[in-house]
Design a protein around this motif. Sequence first.
Motif, mmCIF file in Angstrom:
data_model
loop_
_atom_site.group_PDB
_atom_site.id
_atom_site.type_symbol
_atom_site.label_atom_id
_atom_site.label_comp_id
_atom_site.label_asym_id
_atom_site.label_seq_id
_atom_site.Cartn_x
_atom_site.Cartn_y
_atom_site.Cartn_z
ATOM 1 N N GLU A 14 48.688 -13.130 78.331
ATOM 2 C CA GLU A 14 47.586 -14.583 78.547
ATOM 3 C C GLU A 14 46.494 -14.193 78.126
ATOM 4 N N SER A 15 45.861 -15.638 77.740
ATOM 5 C CA SER A 15 44.230 -15.558 76.551
ATOM 6 C C SER A 15 43.889 -16.524 77.078
ATOM 7 N N SER A 16 41.446 -16.842 76.474
ATOM 8 C CA SER A 16 41.535 -18.052 77.123
ATOM 9 C C SER A 16 42.034 -19.450 76.115
ATOM 10 N N ARG A 17 43.081 -18.745 75.017
ATOM 11 C CA ARG A 17 43.471 -19.840 74.328
ATOM 12 C C ARG A 17 45.262 -20.494 74.497
ATOM 13 N N THR A 18 45.486 -19.513 76.082
ATOM 14 C CA THR A 18 47.115 -20.026 76.456
ATOM 15 C C THR A 18 47.181 -21.110 77.400
ATOM 16 N N GLU A 19 48.357 -21.233 77.959
ATOM 17 C CA GLU A 19 48.049 -22.216 79.294
ATOM 18 C C GLU A 19 48.454 -21.275 79.826
ATOM 19 N N LYS A 20 48.351 -21.487 82.019
ATOM 20 C CA LYS A 20 48.852 -20.686 82.279
ATOM 21 C C LYS A 20 49.784 -19.978 82.924
ATOM 22 N N GLY A 21 49.931 -18.729 82.605
ATOM 23 C CA GLY A 21 51.976 -18.006 82.147
ATOM 24 C C GLY A 21 51.813 -18.327 80.927
ATOM 25 N N LYS A 22 51.551 -18.347 80.234
ATOM 26 C CA LYS A 22 52.213 -18.182 78.707
ATOM 27 C C LYS A 22 51.684 -16.831 78.531
ATOM 28 N N THR A 23 52.386 -16.795 77.356
ATOM 29 C CA THR A 23 51.587 -15.818 76.273
ATOM 30 C C THR A 23 51.506 -15.675 74.673
ATOM 31 N N THR A 24 50.653 -14.533 74.507
ATOM 32 C CA THR A 24 50.720 -14.425 72.643
ATOM 33 C C THR A 24 50.927 -13.024 72.626
ATOM 34 N N SER A 25 51.013 -12.898 71.878
ATOM 35 C CA SER A 25 51.317 -11.277 70.676
ATOM 36 C C SER A 25 49.647 -11.208 70.147
ATOM 37 N N LEU A 26 49.610 -10.385 69.696
ATOM 38 C CA LEU A 26 48.231 -9.338 69.012
ATOM 39 C C LEU A 26 48.338 -10.223 67.422
ATOM 40 N N ALA A 27 49.734 -9.933 66.723
ATOM 41 C CA ALA A 27 49.505 -11.036 65.415
ATOM 42 C C ALA A 27 49.318 -12.015 65.938
ATOM 43 N N ASP A 28 49.723 -12.775 66.524
ATOM 44 C CA ASP A 28 48.851 -14.332 67.064
ATOM 45 C C ASP A 28 47.790 -14.424 66.852
ATOM 46 N N TYR A 29 47.141 -13.233 68.147
ATOM 47 C CA TYR A 29 45.526 -13.068 68.361
ATOM 48 C C TYR A 29 44.609 -13.457 66.508
ATOM 49 N N VAL A 30 45.618 -12.096 66.197
ATOM 50 C CA VAL A 30 44.779 -12.088 64.510
ATOM 51 C C VAL A 30 45.057 -13.382 63.312
ATOM 52 N N SER A 31 46.190 -13.988 64.043
ATOM 53 C CA SER A 31 46.913 -15.018 63.318
ATOM 54 C C SER A 31 45.138 -16.376 62.905
ATOM 55 N N ARG A 32 44.298 -16.112 64.356
ATOM 56 C CA ARG A 32 43.506 -17.601 64.665
ATOM 57 C C ARG A 32 42.170 -17.092 64.569
ATOM 58 N N LEU A 33 42.189 -15.517 64.317
ATOM 59 C CA LEU A 33 40.397 -15.379 64.130
ATOM 60 C C LEU A 33 39.600 -15.608 63.195
ATOM 61 N N GLY A 34 39.138 -16.189 63.101
ATOM 62 C CA GLY A 34 38.078 -16.342 61.785
ATOM 63 C C GLY A 34 37.338 -15.369 60.965
ATOM 64 N N ALA A 35 36.578 -15.640 60.231
ATOM 65 C CA ALA A 35 36.788 -14.934 58.714
ATOM 66 C C ALA A 35 35.796 -13.652 59.547
ATOM 67 N N ASP A 36 34.733 -13.661 60.408
ATOM 68 C CA ASP A 36 34.246 -13.021 60.959
ATOM 69 C C ASP A 36 33.928 -11.788 61.747
ATOM 70 N N GLN A 37 35.226 -12.217 62.796
ATOM 71 C CA GLN A 37 35.549 -11.595 63.172
ATOM 72 C C GLN A 37 35.945 -10.530 63.322
ATOM 73 N N LYS A 38 35.586 -8.962 63.546
ATOM 74 C CA LYS A 38 35.961 -8.024 63.334
ATOM 75 C C LYS A 38 37.150 -7.269 64.484
ATOM 76 N N GLU A 39 36.475 -7.898 65.973
ATOM 77 C CA GLU A 39 36.841 -7.577 67.131
ATOM 78 C C GLU A 39 38.411 -8.367 67.513
ATOM 79 N N ILE A 40 39.310 -7.472 68.448
ATOM 80 C CA ILE A 40 40.155 -8.389 69.275
ATOM 81 C C ILE A 40 39.492 -8.314 70.618
ATOM 82 N N TYR A 41 39.035 -9.258 71.494
ATOM 83 C CA TYR A 41 38.575 -9.094 73.484
ATOM 84 C C TYR A 41 38.939 -9.101 74.004
ATOM 85 N N TYR A 42 39.430 -8.121 75.041
ATOM 86 C CA TYR A 42 40.068 -8.888 76.294
ATOM 87 C C TYR A 42 39.150 -8.101 77.466
#
Length: 613
Positions: A392-420
């Motif tokens: 789950e993430s701060s962008r998903t609804e409660k109970g919905k999940t996301t993959s690391l690949a989907d997280y990376v696809s939503r990154l801004g150009a300057d973001q170099k890290e995946i936060y958890y």
Amino acid sequence: MSTATPQKFEFQAEIKQLLDIVIHSLYTEKEIFVRELVSNASDALEKLRHLQLTEKEIADDTLQLEINVTTDDKAKTITIQDFGIGMTRDELVKNLGTIAHSGSKAFLKALGEGGAKNTNLIGQFGVGFYSAFMVAKSVKVYSHSWQKAEASHVWTSDGSGSYEIEEAEGQQRGAKIVIELKDDCSDYAQDWKIKEILERYSAFVSFPITLNGKRINTVQALWLRNKNEVKEEEYTEFYKFQAHAFDEPRLRLHFSADAPLSINALLFVPKENTEKLGLARLEPSVSLYCRKVLIDAKPKDLLPEWLRFLKGVVDSEDLPLNISRETMQDKALIEKLNKVITKRFLKFLEEEAKNRPEGYDEFYKEFGHFVKEGAALDFTHKEQLTKLLRFESSRTEKGKTTSLADYVSRLGADQKEIYYLVGPNRASIESGPYLEGFKARNLEVLFCFEAVDEYVMNNVREFDGKKLTAADHADVKLSDLPKPEGALSDDDVKTITTWIKDTLGDRVAEVKASERLVDSPVLALNADKMMSPHMRRMMKAMNKEGADNPLRVNLEINPRHAVIKRLFELHASNADRAKLVAEQLLDNALISAGLLDDATTMVARLNKLLETA
């Protein structure tokens, strides 16, 4: 029975040596003799079936191709009969008394070379036959060749060094092995005992097996059939039989491969994860077969440890086995099997995640713990496994999940890290102070709710070139935000942070203004880079050394918050009361971080504050 005098023969020296090894040290379980003799019988029937295609005249051609097992607990005997190709007198001598057909010479040579590869074929009247002498006082083999003109004979031996052969009238085509059991092995004359052994080892033999007139092997070896020809109910029946299950399987993978190895596999994911229910740790449950004969019901090295939840069957004709079929000699080949099957199952999960995401999410809710374990520990398949992780993430609804690949696809150009962030649940993470700065900057944060998650993140380390970083780590640097009106001045911030550090002393390593706080007055960041708050809690729960070391944290304050501005005023006018507030703010921050071990002092302080309120 013929009245002719039986002819006596001495076993070849190599056979005597072989018998001694088989009887005294080769097999770990005596019951294996049933599997060996039934496998031999199946092979004899298979050879007869091929002969029927090429030969016009075959003895007793109306006989059914089947294997009949009979027990007699009063006489202490077990009889195994097939209607296969049978043997002539000369073949009885060659196959059972000499090196000729048995593969014994190669076996003995392999033993002499310290266990080199042995490619003995399963099912021949060879070494497996001699396993009967582990339980037998005497063994009689009645046989009639498929050739009509040949006479019937009986081969008899007690395994001590010699055997006899004489004619035996009235025998049907094939072989009938009658074993008179030793006194301490008489339980093998019990119907229930043999039934259990046949169901375990010989359930998928191609030909019908009857025990005292009742059919035993009613379930087909589905893994060898074309999957397009197998019905759903057949798969379900097979799963329940093989896994000793009552539910229906959640997922199924049926595949075959020719290279780099010949493999036929049928794998199932159960409906429920019993480890998750708090039951015992699962043991490997994918059985290893060679040509439908069970080699090992629970092979430990066939699949990686994290796949222990799988049920099913793997069958490979390429297995070079030692003579007992109980242990594999070629570790390199087993490793190949491991890699081929694991990669194929991971590809299957990738396809499920892509084509049936809801079904994959249901699988992950139940079995995601195993995927995480693999991602952390299985370096060979780490990349594939990491792609299968879900959060789950701060962008998903409660109970919905996301993959690391989907997280990376939503990154801004300057973001170099995946936060958890690690926390017991979504509500505690969202209400805590650590998410505020990331939400204010529109930075997505993954939510980790399980104890193993932090360990997984620390071992995975990065994905697609992006470092996995704990959002509550002291070293996280966030971009500047416009300073709202009403905050303390820089000089006032310096004054109050210095005062707080002096007041709290060794309880804090550093006090400074926060870049991440928006709505909360303070937060505590662990100053120990080697042990996160979550890791500290785990170590305390396990009574690990070092978990009780003195705790030091970095304290960050929010210069815009009313409590901090009031504290600034109070520290000059009422230092004693301001000290109580500062200590309480630290304890509040430690509670949010999960680092407050003892609340006794805090309660006493709260009571004192209430008195002065």
